[in-house]
Design an enzyme around this catalytic site. Structure first.
Site, PDB file in Angstrom:
ATOM      1  N   ASP A 145       1.018  -1.121  -0.269  1.00  0.00           N
ATOM      2  CA  ASP A 145       0.061   0.199  -0.026  1.00  0.00           C
ATOM      3  C   ASP A 145       0.696   1.372   0.160  1.00  0.00           C
ATOM      4  O   ASP A 145       0.863   2.257  -0.571  1.00  0.00           O
ATOM      5  CB  ASP A 145      -1.527   0.300   1.131  1.00  0.00           C
ATOM      6  CG  ASP A 145      -2.127  -1.151   0.635  1.00  0.00           C
ATOM      7  OD1 ASP A 145      -2.130  -1.759   0.111  1.00  0.00           O
ATOM      8  OD2 ASP A 145      -2.176  -1.463   1.966  1.00  0.00           O
ATOM      9  N   CYS A 146       1.354   1.086   0.587  1.00  0.00           N
ATOM     10  CA  CYS A 146       2.176   2.400   1.217  1.00  0.00           C
ATOM     11  C   CYS A 146       4.114   2.457   0.241  1.00  0.00           C
ATOM     12  O   CYS A 146       4.799   3.245  -0.491  1.00  0.00           O
ATOM     13  CB  CYS A 146       3.602   2.613   2.699  1.00  0.00           C
ATOM     14  SG  CYS A 146       3.896   1.273   2.780  1.00  0.00           S
ATOM     15  N   TYR A 147       4.309   1.126  -0.478  1.00  0.00           N
ATOM     16  CA  TYR A 147       5.364   0.860  -2.005  1.00  0.00           C
ATOM     17  C   TYR A 147       4.689   0.428  -3.374  1.00  0.00           C
ATOM     18  O   TYR A 147       5.010  -0.773  -3.192  1.00  0.00           O
ATOM     19  CB  TYR A 147       6.556   0.387  -1.920  1.00  0.00           C
ATOM     20  CG  TYR A 147       7.009   1.299   0.031  1.00  0.00           C
ATOM     21  CD1 TYR A 147       7.807   2.050  -0.922  1.00  0.00           C
ATOM     22  CD2 TYR A 147       7.075   1.018   0.919  1.00  0.00           C
ATOM     23  CE1 TYR A 147       8.864   2.959  -0.046  1.00  0.00           C
ATOM     24  CE2 TYR A 147       7.934   1.458   1.349  1.00  0.00           C
ATOM     25  CZ  TYR A 147       8.894   2.767   1.239  1.00  0.00           C
ATOM     26  OH  TYR A 147       9.953   3.075   2.185  1.00  0.00           O
TER      27      TYR A 147
END
Lengths: 382, 140
Positions: free
Chosen positions: A128-130
């Site tokens: 989700d963050c990368y």
């Protein structure tokens, strides 16, 4: 008795007396250890040898959208990416997936230091963050964040010389060894080598500032396979592999003259690393230690084929003569470590200290001087 | 005008021919000057000689035919060794495999030294050089 602080004052004032470890031999011969200790402040050493246990951490910077790299290749050579998102460690001996033994991690490092562009390909599972799942780009010395060489084992304090008892040529990390004891190879700068001039690790320790690949680096820790308990001669020098150093330094500031990729036929890729270490002459004992010559440094010639337990004690003076006698037969010897570049390094370091550009550092901690001998790896499966 | 030539050849003798006095024949029958550069000869084993032959071109040609007829394998070296001195780090690895000691390293300055006359053009150094700076070039 002198302190490192006093020596550094002299360096800053331009009054320090600095000589190379080879020059120190003649000085001690001429005036003895007592006077030499009063006269000389620093002895410089040097080595330029293949050192397999070398590599570099690189932080590539974040792309948009960002990627948490799980697998990384630099010019088709795999780098270890099992650390944070855009950090990787490129090891010197890793081989290219497209060119095999013709190119490896050592070449990536040399190309990087030369300022060349290097192709980066990385993959990820996406988070989700990368969210990014792959990236293709080029990196170089100027567009990455940090790039520091971190070599787990450099500067081996002495090393066994190699020969081959079998009737076939063997290809090893000690070079090509000809059949029937056809040659002997050895790999150290001997009387100019850093740890042979401070054999009991009195001045070289964690935090010592060193010349590494043309830049200033540091001793990070004892190196892997540090083995101070090795058999020693009365002068303190070991008769085979003993102390080692883990070194760290800024790869962006290095020079490809002192970091060169190498290929040993049918063995693989390695890296020639140039290292120079200044040794403060604190007292008479250090004057004596730094005046050690190839006549007083010994190693064993061993059978690298593993077929026999052949072992013969020999001095570096004999090895450097070009021949040794094995089983009554004259056998040619050859070095694998460049004495020419080692001398250049010791001399550059001497000039840098004389100009006040390189100060001596007090180690934060000394290296272990005693310890258990090395462990063996048991085989417990198929 | 007499056409004089010099060539460098490697001769491989099968075990049955190791005792054959080839050099004498080359001198007496073909009037060649023979310079033995390297020899590895043992009774009942394959033998190897590297020689430099000097003489009239037609005599050299006839001698080479004769050598082949005798069942001795002949290889003519027509290359020359070159190396990139700029890229060489003078480690000495090439000197460890050089059979004729054409490549040497040592005091006073540990710079690699190459004696072209002694070189057998065998190419062992090309593979042994870890920096890949040696090259066998064809002679003009």
């Amino acid at each position: 008795m002198k302190t490192i602080e006093e020596i550094n004052e002299k360096i800053k004032n331009g009054t320090a007396v600095v000589v190379t470890a080879e020059e120190m031999i003649g000085i001690v011969e001429e005036m003895g250890t007592k006077k030499a200790a009063q006269k000389v402040d620093v002895v410089t050493t040097g080595t330029f040898s293949p050192m397999c246990s070398s590599g570099a951490f690189i932080n590539f910077g974040h792309s948009s959208p960002p990627i948490r790299m799980t697998r990384v290749w630099l010019n088709d050579v795999m780098a270890y990416a099992g650390i944070a998102a855009v950090d990787a460690y490129i090891g010197a001996t890793e081989l290219s997936e497209s060119q095999g033994m013709a190119y490896g991690g050592a070449h990536v490092m040399e190309d990087f230091i030369s300022g060349k562009d290097i192709r980066l390909y990385a993959e990820s599972y996406g988070t989700d963050c990368y969210p990014r799942k792959s990236i293709t780009t080029t990196i170089n010395r100027d567009n990455v964040n940090q790039a520091f060489m971190f070599n787990p084992r450099n500067c081996y304090q002495n090393y066994y010389a190699g020969t081959n008892s079998t009737n076939k040529t063997i290809y090893t990390y000690m070079g090509t060894l000809l059949p029937n004891f056809g040659n002997v190879t050895y790999c150290t700068s001997g009387q100019l080598s850093p740890l042979l001039n401070d054999p009991e690790y009195r001045t070289i320790g964690i935090g010592t500032r060193v010349f590494l690949g043309g830049a200033q680096g540091y001793v990070a820790y004892q190196g892997t396979q540090h083995d101070p308990g090795q058999e020693r001669m009365p002068n303190g020098t070991p008769v085979g592999g003993a102390g080692t150093l883990a070194l760290i330094g800024d790869m962006k500031k290095m020079s490809a003259r002192f970091v060169r990729a190498a290929i040993y036929e049918k063995y693989g890729v390695t890296l020639f690393v140039g290292v120079g270490i200044p040794i403060p002459v604190l007292d008479e004992d250090m004057a004596a230690k730094t005046s050690v010559s190839d006549k007083d440094i010994f190693t064993y010639i061993v059978d690298k084929s593993g077929a026999t337990s052949f072992s013969q004690l020999v001095s570096y003076h004999e090895l450097r003569s070009g021949n040794v006698v094995i089983n009554g037969k004259k056998v040619p010897t050859a070095p694998l470590s460049s004495m020419k570049v080692a001398r250049e390094i010791a001399d550059i370091l001497k000039q840098q200290i004389l100009k006040g550009e390189f100060l001596i550092s007090e180690p934060a901690e000394l290296l272990p001087k005693t310890g258990e001998r090395l462990n063996k790896l048991d085989v417990r499966g198929d | 005008m007499i056409d004089i030539n010099t060539i460098k050849v490697s001769l491989t003798f099968p075990p049955s021919k190791v005792t054959f006095p080839l050099m004498t024949k080359l001198v007496r029958v073909f009037e060649l000057e023979v310079n033995i550069l390297h020899a590895d000869v043992r009774l009942n084993k394959t033998g190897k000689l590297i020689v430099e032959l000097t003489g009239e071109t037609h005599n050299i040609d006839d001698a080479l035919k004769y050598i082949e007829e005798m069942g001795i394998t002949c290889h003519i070296f027509n290359g020359t060794l070159t190396w990139d001195e700029e890229k060489c780090v003078h480690c000495g690895a090439c000197t460890s495999v050089c059979p004729s000691r054409a490549l040497t390293i040592g005091e006073p300055d540990y710079t690699l030294s190459f004696d072209k006359e002694k070189c057998l053009v065998c190419g062992l150094c090309v593979k042994a050089c870890p920096l890949n700076v040696m090259c066998l070039a064809q002679r003009e």
